[in-house]
Design a protein around this motif. Structure first.
Motif, PDB file in Angstrom:
ATOM      1  N   ASP A  41       0.808  -1.217   0.000  1.00  0.00           N
ATOM      2  CA  ASP A  41       0.000   0.000   0.000  1.00  0.00           C
ATOM      3  C   ASP A  41       0.842   1.269   0.000  1.00  0.00           C
ATOM      4  O   ASP A  41       0.310   2.373  -0.171  1.00  0.00           O
ATOM      5  CB  ASP A  41      -0.918   0.017   1.228  1.00  0.00           C
ATOM      6  CG  ASP A  41      -0.143  -0.065   2.536  1.00  0.00           C
ATOM      7  OD1 ASP A  41       0.718  -0.972   2.655  1.00  0.00           O
ATOM      8  OD2 ASP A  41      -0.390   0.770   3.435  1.00  0.00           O
ATOM      9  N   VAL A  42       2.159   1.144   0.204  1.00  0.00           N
ATOM     10  CA  VAL A  42       3.059   2.300   0.238  1.00  0.00           C
ATOM     11  C   VAL A  42       4.057   2.204  -0.917  1.00  0.00           C
ATOM     12  O   VAL A  42       4.581   1.123  -1.200  1.00  0.00           O
ATOM     13  CB  VAL A  42       3.819   2.374   1.584  1.00  0.00           C
ATOM     14  CG1 VAL A  42       4.866   3.484   1.563  1.00  0.00           C
ATOM     15  CG2 VAL A  42       2.840   2.582   2.737  1.00  0.00           C
ATOM     16  N   GLN A  43       4.308   3.325  -1.570  1.00  0.00           N
ATOM     17  CA  GLN A  43       5.314   3.380  -2.638  1.00  0.00           C
ATOM     18  C   GLN A  43       6.677   3.582  -1.973  1.00  0.00           C
ATOM     19  O   GLN A  43       7.175   4.695  -1.825  1.00  0.00           O
ATOM     20  CB  GLN A  43       5.003   4.518  -3.606  1.00  0.00           C
ATOM     21  CG  GLN A  43       3.673   4.393  -4.309  1.00  0.00           C
ATOM     22  CD  GLN A  43       3.646   3.239  -5.305  1.00  0.00           C
ATOM     23  OE1 GLN A  43       4.661   2.604  -5.597  1.00  0.00           O
ATOM     24  NE2 GLN A  43       2.468   2.944  -5.843  1.00  0.00           N
ATOM     25  N   TRP A  44       7.309   2.475  -1.598  1.00  0.00           N
ATOM     26  CA  TRP A  44       8.548   2.536  -0.817  1.00  0.00           C
ATOM     27  C   TRP A  44       9.714   3.117  -1.605  1.00  0.00           C
ATOM     28  O   TRP A  44      10.628   3.711  -1.013  1.00  0.00           O
ATOM     29  CB  TRP A  44       8.893   1.142  -0.293  1.00  0.00           C
ATOM     30  CG  TRP A  44       7.841   0.586   0.611  1.00  0.00           C
ATOM     31  CD1 TRP A  44       6.919  -0.370   0.313  1.00  0.00           C
ATOM     32  CD2 TRP A  44       7.565   0.995   1.958  1.00  0.00           C
ATOM     33  NE1 TRP A  44       6.093  -0.592   1.380  1.00  0.00           N
ATOM     34  CE2 TRP A  44       6.462   0.229   2.407  1.00  0.00           C
ATOM     35  CE3 TRP A  44       8.134   1.932   2.819  1.00  0.00           C
ATOM     36  CZ2 TRP A  44       5.931   0.366   3.690  1.00  0.00           C
ATOM     37  CZ3 TRP A  44       7.604   2.074   4.095  1.00  0.00           C
ATOM     38  CH2 TRP A  44       6.521   1.300   4.516  1.00  0.00           C
ATOM     39  N   ASP A  45       9.717   2.943  -2.918  1.00  0.00           N
ATOM     40  CA  ASP A  45      10.805   3.521  -3.699  1.00  0.00           C
ATOM     41  C   ASP A  45      10.751   5.044  -3.660  1.00  0.00           C
ATOM     42  O   ASP A  45      11.768   5.722  -3.489  1.00  0.00           O
ATOM     43  CB  ASP A  45      10.784   3.006  -5.141  1.00  0.00           C
ATOM     44  CG  ASP A  45       9.453   3.231  -5.858  1.00  0.00           C
ATOM     45  OD1 ASP A  45       8.462   3.600  -5.194  1.00  0.00           O
ATOM     46  OD2 ASP A  45       9.418   3.018  -7.085  1.00  0.00           O
ATOM     47  N   ARG A  46       9.542   5.598  -3.769  1.00  0.00           N
ATOM     48  CA  ARG A  46       9.404   7.053  -3.689  1.00  0.00           C
ATOM     49  C   ARG A  46       9.740   7.546  -2.285  1.00  0.00           C
ATOM     50  O   ARG A  46      10.344   8.616  -2.112  1.00  0.00           O
ATOM     51  CB  ARG A  46       7.985   7.460  -4.060  1.00  0.00           C
ATOM     52  CG  ARG A  46       7.761   8.957  -4.105  1.00  0.00           C
ATOM     53  CD  ARG A  46       8.407   9.630  -5.285  1.00  0.00           C
ATOM     54  NE  ARG A  46       7.731   9.328  -6.521  1.00  0.00           N
ATOM     55  CZ  ARG A  46       7.891  10.025  -7.642  1.00  0.00           C
ATOM     56  NH1 ARG A  46       8.713  11.068  -7.670  1.00  0.00           N
ATOM     57  NH2 ARG A  46       7.266   9.669  -8.753  1.00  0.00           N
ATOM     58  N   LEU A  47       9.356   6.779  -1.274  1.00  0.00           N
ATOM     59  CA  LEU A  47       9.668   7.164   0.102  1.00  0.00           C
ATOM     60  C   LEU A  47      11.181   7.191   0.314  1.00  0.00           C
ATOM     61  O   LEU A  47      11.716   8.113   0.945  1.00  0.00           O
ATOM     62  CB  LEU A  47       9.002   6.188   1.078  1.00  0.00           C
ATOM     63  CG  LEU A  47       8.789   6.656   2.520  1.00  0.00           C
ATOM     64  CD1 LEU A  47       7.737   5.796   3.201  1.00  0.00           C
ATOM     65  CD2 LEU A  47      10.070   6.612   3.328  1.00  0.00           C
ATOM     66  N   LEU A  48      11.884   6.206  -0.230  1.00  0.00           N
ATOM     67  CA  LEU A  48      13.344   6.185  -0.108  1.00  0.00           C
ATOM     68  C   LEU A  48      13.956   7.401  -0.793  1.00  0.00           C
ATOM     69  O   LEU A  48      14.865   8.043  -0.250  1.00  0.00           O
ATOM     70  CB  LEU A  48      13.901   4.894  -0.713  1.00  0.00           C
ATOM     71  CG  LEU A  48      15.431   4.769  -0.701  1.00  0.00           C
ATOM     72  CD1 LEU A  48      15.973   4.737   0.723  1.00  0.00           C
ATOM     73  CD2 LEU A  48      15.865   3.511  -1.460  1.00  0.00           C
ATOM     74  N   PHE A  49      13.469   7.727  -1.981  1.00  0.00           N
ATOM     75  CA  PHE A  49      13.976   8.898  -2.688  1.00  0.00           C
ATOM     76  C   PHE A  49      13.762  10.155  -1.848  1.00  0.00           C
ATOM     77  O   PHE A  49      14.670  10.995  -1.710  1.00  0.00           O
ATOM     78  CB  PHE A  49      13.266   9.039  -4.035  1.00  0.00           C
ATOM     79  CG  PHE A  49      13.672  10.257  -4.812  1.00  0.00           C
ATOM     80  CD1 PHE A  49      14.798  10.228  -5.628  1.00  0.00           C
ATOM     81  CD2 PHE A  49      12.941  11.435  -4.736  1.00  0.00           C
ATOM     82  CE1 PHE A  49      15.189  11.351  -6.349  1.00  0.00           C
ATOM     83  CE2 PHE A  49      13.314  12.559  -5.446  1.00  0.00           C
ATOM     84  CZ  PHE A  49      14.444  12.520  -6.256  1.00  0.00           C
ATOM     85  N   SER A  50      12.571  10.308  -1.266  1.00  0.00           N
ATOM     86  CA  SER A  50      12.278  11.469  -0.438  1.00  0.00           C
ATOM     87  C   SER A  50      13.200  11.522   0.775  1.00  0.00           C
ATOM     88  O   SER A  50      13.707  12.595   1.141  1.00  0.00           O
ATOM     89  CB  SER A  50      10.815  11.423   0.021  1.00  0.00           C
ATOM     90  OG  SER A  50      10.518  12.522   0.855  1.00  0.00           O
TER      91      SER A  50
END
Length: 239
Positions: free
Chosen positions: A138-147
């Protein structure tokens, strides 16, 4: 959004609307005079947010010009961070007497474009990403890592005055409960602040809501030991 993952003492102002360019100081307007409309709108809105945040702390308004590598130059005694993405702009400001640095970032809660994860993530981070994606789709972990990497750099640079590449920080994201959690940062290069203090890593928080993923890192100011009142001496304990 950001206020929920930041400690007390920081002023946070967010907006999802554009701001008239007339709110810019002349020096700021000159910086983006030849930029495309989207760039000018983002530049204007985050500075509007920053000055409102400064006002909440009793700091007088001032031009906020980009310095080395684009980092905003804050007035003396002030630290801060700005972020913007489609439909969202925000600024976080604090007093240097309470915080040494802050770094925040906001991104759309969408998957990164193909190929980007491989350019920003270490092998260990990609392995952890695979596990997180399997367990919590349910979470876009790749985008979270980038952020989180963006927040790391925004925190690091004011402390060190040095560049930090994506592969020079190893980030472990804790999934937490719901759509809020924490992450830890291990710096892979020797790090010292401009005052000479060693710097090995950071801890941060993240949140996903309202179509955005936000990350934040804060570094508190060191607590100075209080001095005894004049005329009094501290006496060491007797053996």
């Amino acid at each position: 959004m950001l206020k929920t993952i930041l400690p007390e003492g920081l002023s946070v102002v967010e907006t999802r609307a554009d701001v008239p360019e007339t709110t810019l100081y002349a020096e700021e307007a000159a910086v983006v005079a030849r930029a495309v409309h989207k760039r000018r709108a983002e530049f204007t809105a985050v500075r509007h947010c920053a000055r409102r945040a400064m006002a909440e702390l009793g700091v007088a308004p001032a031009p906020l010009l980009p310095g080395e590598r684009g980092a905003p130059q804050w007035p003396d005694g002030v630290i801060g961070s700005m972020t913007h993405c489609d439909g969202y702009r925000a600024a976080v400001v604090g007093l240097a007497s309470r915080f040494r640095s802050v770094g925040v970032d906001a991104e759309p809660h969408d998957a990164l474009p193909d190929g980007v994860l491989g350019t920003i993530a270490l092998p260990s981070e990609r392995e952890r990403h695979t596990t997180l994606r399997r367990d919590r789709p349910d979470v876009q972990w790749d985008r979270l890592l980038f952020s989180a990497k963006e927040s790391v750099y925004k925190t690091w640079f004011p402390l060190t005055g040095r560049w930090l590449d994506f592969e020079e920080a190893d980030i472990t994201i804790a999934p937490g409960t719901g759509r809020t959690g924490t992450f830890t940062v291990r710096l892979l290069v020797p790090g010292h602040t401009t005052s000479g203090d060693p710097l090995a890593g950071f801890t941060g928080r993240w949140r996903v809501a309202e179509g955005l993923v936000c990350t934040a890192i804060t570094v508190p100011a060191p607590v100075r030991p209080s001095s005894p009142p004049r005329g009094e001496q501290t006496v060491p304990p007797q053996p």
